[in-house]
Design an enzyme around this catalytic site. Structure first.
Site, PDB file in Angstrom:
ATOM      1  CG  HIS A 226      -2.012   1.054   1.108  1.00 32.99           C
ATOM      2  ND1 HIS A 226      -3.180   0.842   0.404  1.00 32.99           N
ATOM      3  CD2 HIS A 226      -2.075   2.333   1.578  1.00 32.99           C
ATOM      4  CE1 HIS A 226      -3.925   1.942   0.463  1.00 32.99           C
ATOM      5  NE2 HIS A 226      -3.282   2.856   1.171  1.00 32.99           N
ATOM      6  NE  ARG A 229      -5.066   2.559  -2.906  1.00 30.91           N
ATOM      7  CZ  ARG A 229      -6.042   2.740  -3.798  1.00 30.91           C
ATOM      8  NH1 ARG A 229      -5.850   2.401  -5.065  1.00 30.91           N
ATOM      9  NH2 ARG A 229      -7.206   3.257  -3.442  1.00 30.91           N
ATOM     10  CE1 TYR A 261      -2.586   7.560  -0.280  1.00 25.65           C
ATOM     11  CE2 TYR A 261      -4.758   7.971  -1.184  1.00 25.65           C
ATOM     12  CZ  TYR A 261      -3.837   7.108  -0.624  1.00 25.65           C
ATOM     13  OH  TYR A 261      -4.180   5.801  -0.405  1.00 25.65           O
TER      14      TYR A 261
END
Length: 279
Positions: A226, A229, A261
């Site tokens: 992850h 990602r 993010y």
């Protein structure tokens, strides 16, 4: 008391992923065992609250016995695992018409300012990986796919302009760039069109990443599927990408999830301050 076979059939008929079905079943079997060991014969609100307290107070997992007969000590659930169990339990309760008995999840600490893999980490770790895991990592960094979604890709998809990923009813189109397609086609050329290209369990790929991180002298807690990602996401935003577009690329239903993010790391904040000069 708990209708596990009927519920499993419902999940299969609605094309819920095998991984999700397995997690839901594990939770219900865990609840069933708890009820049996505590002489609970009726699944009511009190039973659900007792189970909640059982998994919340230290998050105990039953001790297990290894093949050699050695007792494996009970572990503790993380908040994330606790919430996963609550989510699975709530899904069952809603299906069973018992929505008045659903539980609240615990609040997770924001991951916005935790450390994640950098582009330099990505470049370094590639040197220590076998080719299959290299390709898996390159694929995640270039698409932002979850590892569970990567494992939906079949060989036939490598010969299409784009293909659809269906995750929990959320469908989005994925396209691979030409150099990546070329490498994937070459590596998986002996497979049949319907074969899943990355067939190993995700824990295998995670172990390989951790091992490579150790050889690269990178902090182990920064390296997991992850994390890459996340790298795709922050790189997209740093290059001027729109957060609403990113939300669609990642398959997020809630913009708040994507907002994680957009939060700057400590190094990013320092870099901005160092570039400010109003003298």
């Amino acid at each position: 008391m708990i209708k596990i076979p009927e519920y499993e059939m419902y999940l299969r008929e609605n094309e819920i992923s095998k991984k999700t079905i397995k997690n839901y079943k594990n939770t219900l079997e865990h609840l069933e065992r708890f009820c049996a060991e505590n002489n609970i014969t009726k699944l009511d609100k009190n039973a659900i609250l007792d189970y909640k307290d059982f998994i919340k107070d230290g998050y105990p997992i039953y001790e297990t016995v290894s093949k050699t007969g050695r007792i494996i000590p009970a572990k503790k659930y993380t908040v994330g695992t606790y919430n996963q169990k609550v989510g699975g339990l709530n899904a069952y309760l809603n299906w069973a018409g018992l929505s008045n008995m659903t539980l609240k999840k615990q609040r997770l600490q924001s991951r916005a300012h935790k450390e994640f893999a950098s582009y330099e980490d990505y470049q370094n770790i590639l040197k220590w990986l076998d080719e299959e895991t290299q390709l898996l990592l390159i694929l995640i960094v270039n698409t932002g796919l979850r590892i569970s979604e990567v494992q939906m890709i079949k060989k036939k998809h490598l010969y299409q302009t784009s293909f659809d990923i269906d995750n929990k009813g959320s469908i989005r189109a994925i396209a691979l760039n030409s150099p990546l397609k070329k490498r994937l086609k070459k590596f998986f050329e002996c497979m049949d069109d319907e074969d899943q290209v990355f067939q190993r369990h995700e824990t295998t790929y995670s172990r390989r990443l951790k091992k490579a991180a150790g050889k690269s002298k990178i902090k182990l807690d920064r390296i997991h599927p992850h994390a890459f990602r996340h790298l795709f996401s922050v790189t997209f935003l740093k290059n001027g990408g729109d957060s609403l577009v990113l939300q669609q690329l990642l398959g997020h239903k809630d913009s708040k999830t994507t907002a994680i993010y957009a939060a700057m790391s400590k190094d990013d904040q320092i870099d901005i301050f160092e570039k400010i000069n109003y003298f």
